[in-house]
Scaffold this active site. Structure first.
Site, short mmCIF file in Angstrom:
data_model
loop_
_atom_site.label_atom_id
_atom_site.label_comp_id
_atom_site.label_asym_id
_atom_site.label_seq_id
_atom_site.Cartn_x
_atom_site.Cartn_y
_atom_site.Cartn_z
N ARG A 112 1.88 65.46 45.91
CA ARG A 112 3.30 65.65 46.24
C ARG A 112 3.65 67.13 46.16
O ARG A 112 2.92 67.93 45.58
CB ARG A 112 4.16 64.87 45.25
CG ARG A 112 3.78 63.39 45.15
CD ARG A 112 3.76 62.93 43.68
NE ARG A 112 3.24 61.57 43.57
CZ ARG A 112 3.97 60.48 43.77
NH1 ARG A 112 5.26 60.58 44.06
NH2 ARG A 112 3.44 59.29 43.67
N ASP A 154 9.33 65.40 43.86
CA ASP A 154 8.16 64.65 43.41
C ASP A 154 7.94 63.39 44.22
O ASP A 154 6.94 62.70 44.01
CB ASP A 154 8.27 64.32 41.92
CG ASP A 154 9.52 63.52 41.58
OD1 ASP A 154 10.61 64.09 41.71
OD2 ASP A 154 9.40 62.34 41.19
N ASP A 192 6.71 56.45 47.81
CA ASP A 192 7.57 55.99 46.71
C ASP A 192 8.80 55.24 47.20
O ASP A 192 9.89 55.79 47.30
CB ASP A 192 7.98 57.17 45.82
CG ASP A 192 6.84 57.61 44.93
OD1 ASP A 192 5.86 56.86 44.81
OD2 ASP A 192 6.92 58.71 44.35
#
Length: 496
Positions: free
Chosen positions: A194, A263, A273
């Site tokens: 990331r 992130d 995510d």
């Protein structure tokens, strides 16, 4: 068991699973991760499996039916060749520097050597790590089902994304706002690195490690950058370009990520995510899908600018390697032209326009303005528009609007433009770019409610249609219908 017998057993296990592991990320050294084993998931069971992804990974068809697979993908048994670890990174969360973060509940098993190249395999929800920050390291059933389905849905839409191989569940209790049950998502990507990985080593003044990480990413994923005069600036530019195309894909399909922290930004330009995401129902440019986002930082219409802000943070992290602020800023510039051009190209395809003309920008702007003014269901509008005929009455599309006069004016403008287009070509283009099915919040919620009662049939059904969302799927029209009234009350937050 003798060493010879153990070696034979290991060979048999590897042959059974078909998994051949490599561990290139582990080769970066202990500054980048902590080696540890997953925490076993008590009495695991299957919730959902993507056999399409299994085939792409080169797994044997029957392997996902075995107890070995269930144990391995629940984190209860390490397969031969696995070197499990949790990586460290940092990041900006909601625009504020959060310091050290890391894989608080995700554990990397290694990489599989597949026909499409190495693919990292990661267990999300596999237990506490040194980066859990007071968390329990677990994921819950509801969020795991959502991530599993949306990962595969985004792939079906043609949008760059991490993938999800399976979800395993357990009756083990997990406390969130209420007591829920635990689950593990097995997800894959060429890399889970990331923006925050680079920020971590920059802000901690570990510039040797920062260079090692950048060289690793260039050599594995951006080899053309190595030939540039300044390879690290070239890397920043390449990531900016990929991110611009990703944002255009999100905006075109009406996808809201919900937590675009640095992130949660992939160095490969992947959607990563899946937390409080949402596909738009009624079109509202300012829609906020994350109940935790009280300031609306990650609203739908702010996503493109937030992506640029995150790229700027990445540029700052790479500055010790680029060593020239102006060069770093120049590497970000392509985003400003690539994103609007890529989005415009996607809107041309959604409108069925195979070529661009000067007046098309006004047509696109008017389309968005009309949708917003009437709060029209975004996915249904575009799918119905596939059947729009210039000389017809347009009732299926017109019925979506309460302001009929505004629609009629827009329809006239659109019809005049379509008069210059081959109608067969237009229809084919639109059907390939306007999905019938997306993972709406209420569909996920209904599936989760049934899964809590151990009925996982909805997971399988949704997976089937979402993996090929442009197909008609006769018998499943209800999954492409309007959301029920109660869908507006669904609240999705960062808690999972």
């Amino acid at each position: 068991m003798t060493s010879a017998t153990a070696a034979i057993s290991a060979q048999q296990a590897r042959a059974e699973s078909g998994l051949k592991w490599v561990n290139s990320f582990a080769g970066l050294g202990p500054d980048f991760y902590t080696e540890l084993q997953p925490t076993p998931l008590p009495s695991p069971y299957w919730v959902g499996r993507s056999r399409a992804l299994a085939r792409e990974l080169g797994l044997e068809d029957h392997w996902l039916e075995t107890g070995e697979a269930l144990a391995a993908l629940a984190g209860n048994q390490l397969l031969p060749g696995v070197r499990s670890l949790a990586s460290v990174y940092s990041g900006h969360q909601f625009g504020v520097w959060a310091g050290q973060l890391g894989d608080g509940r995700a554990i990397l098993l290694g990489e599989l050597d597949t026909a499409a190249g190495p693919q990292e395999i990661q267990l999300k929800g596999a237990g506490r790590t040194p980066y859990s920050r007071m968390g329990d390291g677990r994921a819950v059933l509801r969020s795991s089902i959502r991530e599993f389905l949306c990962s595969e849905a985004m792939h079906g839409l043609g949008i760059p994304t991490t993938r999800a191989l399976c979800v395993t569940g357990s009756d083990a209790p997990v406390r969130r706002e209420e007591i829920e049950t635990a689950a593990v998502v097995t997800r894959t990507a060429p890399s889970f690195i990331r923006f925050g990985h680079f920020e971590h080593f920059c802000y901690s003044n570990q510039h040797a490690q920062l260079k090692r990480l950048a060289d690793y990413v260039i050599d594995r994923f951006y080899p053309a950058c190595r030939e540039a005069k300044q390879p690290y600036a070239a890397l920043l530019e390449a990531v900016s370009e990929r991110t611009a195309h990703l944002m255009a894909a999100w905006q075109a399909v009406g996808f809201c990520h919900g937590v675009m922290n640095t992130d949660n930004m992939s160095i490969l330009g992947l959607t990563i995510d899946y937390g409080p995401f949402q596909f738009l129902d009624a079109f509202d440019p300012g829609h906020i899908c994350n109940h935790s986002d009280t300031q609306g930082r990650y609203a739908y219409n702010k996503q493109p600018n937030i992506a640029y802000w995150n790229l700027f943070c990445l540029g700052q992290a790479l500055l010790p390697l680029i060593e020239d602020q102006e060069l770093a800023l120049a590497a970000l510039e392509p985003y400003k032209t690539i994103f609007p051009a890529a989005l415009e190209a996607k809107m041309h395809a959604k409108l069925g326009l195979p070529d661009a003309q000067a007046e098309d920008r006004a047509l696109i702007d008017n389309t968005f303005r009309l949708l917003a003014g009437n709060q029209v269901d975004y996915t249904i509008f575009w799918r119905r528009l596939c059947g729009f005929m210039p000389q017809a009455g347009h009732e299926p599309v017109r019925d979506l609007f309460f302001d009929r006069e505004s629609f009629n004016a827009w329809a006239l403008q659109y019809s005049e433009r379509l008069a210059q287009v081959d109608q067969g070509l237009r229809a084919n283009l639109m059907l390939k770019n306007n999905p019938k099915f997306v993972l709406r919040n209420h569909l996920g919620e209904e599936t989760i409610r049934a899964a809590k009662l151990k009925d996982f049939s909805g997971v399988d059904t949704l997976l089937k249609v979402l993996q090929t969302p442009f197909d008609e799927h006769p018998g499943h029209d209800s999954l492409a219908g309007f959301p029920p009234d109660w869908a507006a009350s669904i609240e999705i937050s960062c808690s999972s």
